[in-house]
Motif scaffolding. Sequence first.
Motif, PDB file in Angstrom:
ATOM      1  N   ILE A 126      -0.737   7.218   4.469  1.00 17.07           N
ATOM      2  CA  ILE A 126      -1.696   6.585   3.730  1.00 17.07           C
ATOM      3  C   ILE A 126      -3.151   6.624   4.211  1.00 17.07           C
ATOM      4  CG2 ILE A 126      -2.116   4.331   3.331  1.00 17.07           C
ATOM      5  CD1 ILE A 126       1.159   3.690   3.067  1.00 17.07           C
ATOM      6  N   SER A 127      -3.222   6.420   5.409  1.00 19.27           N
ATOM      7  CA  SER A 127      -4.423   6.593   6.137  1.00 19.27           C
ATOM      8  C   SER A 127      -5.254   8.006   5.909  1.00 19.27           C
ATOM      9  CB  SER A 127      -4.656   6.525   7.695  1.00 19.27           C
ATOM     10  OG  SER A 127      -3.995   5.455   8.118  1.00 19.27           O
ATOM     11  N   GLN A 128      -4.434   8.949   5.893  1.00 21.15           N
ATOM     12  CA  GLN A 128      -4.912  10.513   5.573  1.00 21.15           C
ATOM     13  C   GLN A 128      -5.402  10.374   4.169  1.00 21.15           C
ATOM     14  OE1 GLN A 128      -1.594  12.653   7.053  1.00 21.15           O
ATOM     15  NE2 GLN A 128      -2.839  13.555   8.589  1.00 21.15           N
ATOM     16  N   GLU A 129      -4.583  10.234   3.226  1.00 20.62           N
ATOM     17  CA  GLU A 129      -4.878   9.811   1.687  1.00 20.62           C
ATOM     18  C   GLU A 129      -6.025   8.904   1.510  1.00 20.62           C
ATOM     19  OE1 GLU A 129      -3.775  11.683  -0.710  1.00 20.62           O
ATOM     20  OE2 GLU A 129      -2.856  12.856   0.818  1.00 20.62           O
ATOM     21  N   ALA A 130      -6.567   7.973   2.371  1.00 17.84           N
ATOM     22  CA  ALA A 130      -7.617   7.230   2.356  1.00 17.84           C
ATOM     23  C   ALA A 130      -8.881   7.889   2.761  1.00 17.84           C
ATOM     24  CB  ALA A 130      -7.314   5.796   2.758  1.00 17.84           C
ATOM     25  N   GLY A 131      -8.766   9.080   3.301  1.00 13.61           N
ATOM     26  CA  GLY A 131      -9.724   9.760   3.708  1.00 13.61           C
ATOM     27  C   GLY A 131      -9.922   9.948   5.357  1.00 13.61           C
ATOM     28  N   ALA A 132      -8.988   9.450   6.186  1.00 21.27           N
ATOM     29  CA  ALA A 132      -8.887   9.436   7.341  1.00 21.27           C
ATOM     30  C   ALA A 132      -8.554  10.861   8.361  1.00 21.27           C
ATOM     31  CB  ALA A 132      -8.238   8.391   8.029  1.00 21.27           C
ATOM     32  N   PHE A 133      -8.883  10.908   9.529  1.00 19.66           N
ATOM     33  CA  PHE A 133      -8.523  12.159  10.372  1.00 19.66           C
ATOM     34  C   PHE A 133      -7.467  11.670  11.467  1.00 19.66           C
ATOM     35  CE2 PHE A 133      -8.510  14.980  13.888  1.00 19.66           C
ATOM     36  CZ  PHE A 133      -8.327  16.417  13.358  1.00 19.66           C
ATOM     37  N   ALA A 161      -4.432   6.854  -1.827  1.00 26.80           N
ATOM     38  CA  ALA A 161      -3.703   5.686  -1.126  1.00 26.80           C
ATOM     39  C   ALA A 161      -4.160   4.452  -1.972  1.00 26.80           C
ATOM     40  CB  ALA A 161      -4.251   5.513   0.156  1.00 26.80           C
ATOM     41  N   TRP A 162      -3.180   3.741  -2.293  1.00 29.80           N
ATOM     42  CA  TRP A 162      -3.532   2.541  -3.256  1.00 29.80           C
ATOM     43  C   TRP A 162      -2.862   1.390  -2.832  1.00 29.80           C
ATOM     44  CZ3 TRP A 162      -6.216   3.700  -7.836  1.00 29.80           C
ATOM     45  CH2 TRP A 162      -6.351   5.237  -7.945  1.00 29.80           C
ATOM     46  N   GLN A 163      -3.327   0.250  -3.109  1.00 30.72           N
ATOM     47  CA  GLN A 163      -2.795  -1.192  -3.012  1.00 30.72           C
ATOM     48  C   GLN A 163      -2.530  -1.766  -4.280  1.00 30.72           C
ATOM     49  OE1 GLN A 163      -5.246  -3.914  -0.624  1.00 30.72           O
ATOM     50  NE2 GLN A 163      -3.742  -5.595  -0.813  1.00 30.72           N
ATOM     51  N   THR A 164      -1.273  -2.113  -4.498  1.00 34.83           N
ATOM     52  CA  THR A 164      -0.790  -2.598  -5.625  1.00 34.83           C
ATOM     53  C   THR A 164       0.133  -3.615  -5.772  1.00 34.83           C
ATOM     54  OG1 THR A 164      -0.004  -1.666  -7.942  1.00 34.83           O
ATOM     55  CG2 THR A 164       0.946  -0.826  -5.965  1.00 34.83           C
ATOM     56  N   GLY A 165       0.378  -4.246  -6.515  1.00 38.21           N
ATOM     57  CA  GLY A 165       1.644  -5.476  -6.514  1.00 38.21           C
ATOM     58  C   GLY A 165       0.942  -6.804  -6.776  1.00 38.21           C
ATOM     59  N   GLY A 166       2.027  -7.638  -6.889  1.00 37.95           N
ATOM     60  CA  GLY A 166       1.359  -9.059  -6.840  1.00 37.95           C
ATOM     61  C   GLY A 166       0.638  -9.388  -8.448  1.00 37.95           C
ATOM     62  N   ASN A 167       1.036  -8.748  -9.207  1.00 42.41           N
ATOM     63  CA  ASN A 167       0.243  -8.826 -10.479  1.00 42.41           C
ATOM     64  C   ASN A 167      -1.045  -8.624 -10.389  1.00 42.41           C
ATOM     65  OD1 ASN A 167       2.738  -9.535 -11.974  1.00 42.41           O
ATOM     66  ND2 ASN A 167       2.573 -11.649 -11.127  1.00 42.41           N
ATOM     67  N   ARG A 168      -1.471  -7.816  -9.377  1.00 43.55           N
ATOM     68  CA  ARG A 168      -2.911  -7.492  -9.712  1.00 43.55           C
ATOM     69  C   ARG A 168      -3.420  -5.919  -9.881  1.00 43.55           C
ATOM     70  NH1 ARG A 168      -1.861 -10.652  -5.106  1.00 43.55           N
ATOM     71  NH2 ARG A 168      -1.672  -9.007  -3.771  1.00 43.55           N
ATOM     72  N   VAL A 195       0.989  -1.361   0.043  1.00 39.97           N
ATOM     73  CA  VAL A 195      -0.083   0.044   0.051  1.00 39.97           C
ATOM     74  C   VAL A 195       0.777   1.334   0.050  1.00 39.97           C
ATOM     75  CG1 VAL A 195      -1.801  -1.196   1.179  1.00 39.97           C
ATOM     76  CG2 VAL A 195      -0.053   0.204   2.541  1.00 39.97           C
ATOM     77  N   LEU A 196       0.664   2.372  -0.722  1.00 38.15           N
ATOM     78  CA  LEU A 196       1.258   3.374  -0.802  1.00 38.15           C
ATOM     79  C   LEU A 196       0.780   4.600  -1.105  1.00 38.15           C
ATOM     80  CD1 LEU A 196       1.543   3.819  -4.198  1.00 38.15           C
ATOM     81  CD2 LEU A 196       3.213   1.997  -4.192  1.00 38.15           C
ATOM     82  N   ALA A 197       1.130   5.796  -0.613  1.00 34.13           N
ATOM     83  CA  ALA A 197       0.615   7.014  -1.167  1.00 34.13           C
ATOM     84  C   ALA A 197       1.623   8.197  -1.372  1.00 34.13           C
ATOM     85  CB  ALA A 197      -0.383   7.386   0.078  1.00 34.13           C
TER      86      ALA A 197
END
Length: 274
Positions: free
Chosen positions: A230-237, A143-150, A135-137
Amino acid sequence: MTVQFDINALALLLSTAAEAEIRPRFRALADGEVRTKTSAIDLVTEADEAAERFIKAGMEAVLPGALFVGEESVAAEPALLSKLAEADLAVVVDPIDGTFNFAAGVPLFGVMAAVVAGGETIAGVICDPMGDDFVLAEKGAGAWQTGGNRPAVRLKAAAPVPLADMTGMASTGFLPAEMRTRVMSNLAKVAFCSNYRCAAHEYRTFAAGHLHYLMYNKLMPWDHLAGTLISQEAGAFVARHDGTPYEPRHVEGGLLVAPDRDSWEMFRREILGG
């Protein structure tokens, strides 16, 4: 401060370090390859040190000239930590977050890196060596989940819920004794409370929308900079226990993460409040 770099190259470096230095040692540590640092639950292994050396050696190609602040580097040279607040550009690395799990043969650990520019976290990566993904941002880019050929999936924090329906993770071991007793009692007000002993996976789980709170007291930058961005970029406070913003220079003051500010305020009042 504008910094040009390839976050995917940073993620690949963490993954390559895991493949070369971490996975081969999982459940294969010899006698003497696990040592204590500050306590019996604060461990370092040959894998931590080898992975950090690997990442540090490769970092010049990813972020030329950046100050390298690794957990094991700071253990060897404590003064290095104080340089983070003043650095124009730095990379903060936890070669194995969840070393206790790793040493116990539990497949729940991660590799984390955060990029700090001018005292602000601008990028974060959490690699799961066993799941072979990230997961990266980058600040302002989600924030994104990527890798593993997905295909890449954009992450979104959970929707707010009433306190009695909240599920999450709380680390209470570093709270002062009186506060710990009060907080642990108050946590009976939520639906579920646990702890993975691994901030990397706790932040991953939160950012993917499966939890409603994270609570910490001990703040070391390699444990929290990547995950909070990553949490903030996913919308969290995200804020420290007193409501002030969390910054790379902070090593105390606690930390709360929640889906939005109202949820954060409710959790702070009902769980941490005296």
